[in-house]
Motif scaffolding. Structure first.
Motif, mmCIF file in Angstrom:
data_model
loop_
_atom_site.group_PDB
_atom_site.id
_atom_site.type_symbol
_atom_site.label_atom_id
_atom_site.label_comp_id
_atom_site.label_asym_id
_atom_site.label_seq_id
_atom_site.Cartn_x
_atom_site.Cartn_y
_atom_site.Cartn_z
ATOM 1 N N GLY A 118 88.003 51.965 15.545
ATOM 2 C CA GLY A 118 87.215 51.301 16.816
ATOM 3 C C GLY A 118 87.472 49.887 16.667
ATOM 4 N N ASP A 119 87.789 49.131 17.628
ATOM 5 C CA ASP A 119 87.894 47.526 17.579
ATOM 6 C C ASP A 119 86.295 47.181 17.537
ATOM 7 N N ASP A 120 86.283 46.081 16.737
ATOM 8 C CA ASP A 120 84.761 45.468 16.588
ATOM 9 C C ASP A 120 84.364 45.010 17.885
ATOM 10 N N SER A 122 82.829 42.249 18.517
ATOM 11 C CA SER A 122 83.145 40.856 18.777
ATOM 12 C C SER A 122 84.431 40.592 19.778
ATOM 13 N N ARG A 131 76.968 46.925 16.112
ATOM 14 C CA ARG A 131 77.975 47.741 15.701
ATOM 15 C C ARG A 131 77.209 49.048 14.879
ATOM 16 N N PHE A 133 79.264 51.944 13.325
ATOM 17 C CA PHE A 133 80.085 52.287 12.164
ATOM 18 C C PHE A 133 79.220 53.262 11.172
ATOM 19 N N ASP A 134 78.359 53.959 11.565
ATOM 20 C CA ASP A 134 77.946 54.924 10.481
ATOM 21 C C ASP A 134 79.032 55.653 9.568
ATOM 22 N N GLU B 96 89.768 41.123 10.793
ATOM 23 C CA GLU B 96 89.721 41.064 12.515
ATOM 24 C C GLU B 96 88.606 40.482 13.172
ATOM 25 N N ARG B 131 72.205 56.592 4.259
ATOM 26 C CA ARG B 131 71.490 55.286 4.561
ATOM 27 C C ARG B 131 70.034 55.214 3.849
#
Lengths: 335, 157
Positions: A118-120, A122, A131, A133-134, B96, B131
């Motif tokens: 996935g794109d960040d 930001s 975000r 990102f697990d 990015e 976690r």
């Protein structure tokens, strides 16, 4: 119209997998979700695409912008008898939400799932968001494979009726580290990818080089590789895409070619470039299909696919019109 | 260049240091076990965080895989990717999300090539992060082997 024989080795009941396993060149297209609660907008876009492709990708908050959710789009699409590819990005949901959505999507008749990092946040319109990102895309791939093949959640808890999914991953050979991109593909295949949809390909020589590495590693025999393509509206769009959109590489020659074209013909030229790229990548060993992404130019998709000589699309035997993945699932379960 | 960066760019040295520390902690294990893992964790945590922060910009995930990722901490990737780079890496090899930072996976791959023992481990699939271990000492988790425990469904894939 060509008819596809059902392959006994198929993991899903979907049309895309049948087309690929029967050795035919597959075509998928991206449907950009509406910023609307009106299902009609999804149906209208899908109607045009469904005639010319084997599966329709429902993007999941592409570019980190908020749109109708991919799982809801898939629900609408399967309800109308279309074959969607359910895109799942790791950006917005943790492992609990993702596994639930995958199960839900399969229950609604979704046969294909595409796993992305996935794109960040930001780059999107709400950069203040948290975000998640697990998972990363490889952990996501393996988790869905575990759900399908071992019939359990990641926790080990049993799933009474496992989701029958054709699992996809993405690949971007056009950004660094170039030498490792084929290795990364190998890792995705090991994690569970059955098919691949790549990032936009505008640089055919580089793609050819990448596919040579892929073939040397024998990966083309383990996965169906669909090359991402799409029309550029103008040289300005090309410039915007290569500077602002993460992961898109457009060589100078293409931008130059569009720059030299008179303004009223730029769109036509962009389409022609796309058709040429399809024809070139089709000849490359290991390429099993194309994935057309025409952001805000969906009306061009049919023309591109037709001009590239990819019509008519094969239909499956004995299906209603248009053949529904959901109906097939129901039929197979009632047997 | 900071001392941390310099060390990271000499992964062969770090690999040796890792091998030594691994051996050292394993030798010390009976003692630590008698003293109590939790007590040692509390004592070690700050020192470990401080030292690893300087060299690796450590985020204390509690399940260190540095030796499998070219002595480059995957948790410093803004997307926390533990299995390789995303598709958003810039043409100049930068991130990015943070354009002025080199993609940590581009660095990881380069460094892994200079690691004769653990370098090839970069191709291994890393399980999802636990976690619950965040903030605890990775060395102690290595001794108790909780860092290797994966969700039951994950198994061997």
């Amino acid at each position: 119209m060509v008819e596809v024989q059902l392959d006994t080795q198929c993991l899903s009941e979907g049309r895309l997998e049948h087309v690929l396993r029967s050795g035919r060149f597959a075509v998928t297209a991206e449907l950009n979700p509406p910023d609307s609660a009106d299902p009609q907008e999804v149906y209208e876009a899908a109607l045009v695409l469904s005639e010319v492709c084997d599966a329709i990708n429902a993007t999941d908050g592409a570019g980190a912008n908020c749109h109708m959710s991919s799982v809801a789009m898939c629900a609408l699409l399967t309800r109308a008898g279309y074959a969607p590819v359910f895109q799942v990005s790791c950006r917005d949901r943790n492992r609990i939400a993702i596994q639930g959505d995958v199960l839900g999507a399969a229950a609604m008749g979704v046969c294909n799932v595409l796993c992305l990092t996935g794109d960040d946040v930001s780059v999107g319109d709400q950069p203040q968001a948290k975000r998640v990102f697990d998972f990363d895309s490889i952990q996501l791939l393996r988790t869905i494979k575990i759900m399908r093949d071992r019939g359990m959640f990641l926790s080990g808890r049993k799933i009474t009726d496992p989701p029958q999914l054709f699992i996809g991953a993405v690949s971007n050979p056009f950004v660094p580290p170039y030498d490792w991109r084929a290795q990364r593909l190998a890792k995705k295949i090991e994690a569970g990818a059955d098919f691949i949809q790549s990032q936009y390909c505008f640089d055919v020589p580089r793609f050819r080089q990448f596919m040579r590495q892929v073939c040397d590693l024998g990966l083309h025999k383990k996965v169906f590789y669909l090359v991402g393509v799409g029309p550029l509206r103008s040289d300005k769009t090309a410039e915007f895409m290569r500077t602002r959109v993460p992961g898109i590489h457009i060589p100078d020659e293409i931008v130059e070619r569009l720059h030299k074209t008179p303004p009223q013909k730029k769109r036509e030229e962009g389409k022609r470039i796309c058709v040429e790229i399809i024809q070139q990548v089709r000849e490359i060993e290991g390429v099993a299909g194309v994935h057309v992404m025409a952001y805000r130019q969906e009306e061009l998709v049919a023309e591109i696919i037709e001009e590239a000589g990819l019509l008519p699309r094969p239909r499956r035997i004995g299906g209603p019109e248009p053949d529904s993945d959901r109906d097939r699932v129901r039929r197979s379960k009632s047997k | 260049m900071s001392i941390g960066k310099w060390l990271q760019n000499h992964p062969r040295l770090l690999e040796r240091a890792y091998q030594f520390s691994h051996w050292f902690f394993k030798r010390l294990n009976p003692l630590i076990s008698r003293f109590g893992y939790q007590r040692t964790d509390r004592l070690m945590r700050t020192g470990e965080e401080w030292s690893k922060k300087i060299i690796f910009d450590c985020r204390m995930c509690g399940q260190c895989i540095l030796h499998s990722t070219g002595m480059t901490c995957p948790m410093t990737c803004p997307k926390n990717l533990r299995n390789g780079p995303c598709g958003g890496v810039r043409a100049n090899g930068c991130c990015e999300v943070i354009p002025e930072m080199k993609c940590i996976w581009v660095e990881a791959y380069e460094r892994s090539l200079d690691m004769p023992v653990f370098g090839p481990d970069i191709i291994h699939i890393q399980p999802p992060v636990n976690r619950q271990l965040e903030g605890s000492s990775a060395w102690i988790n290595m001794l108790t082997e909780v860092d290797k425990s994966v969700p039951r469904g994950w198994g061997n894939g």
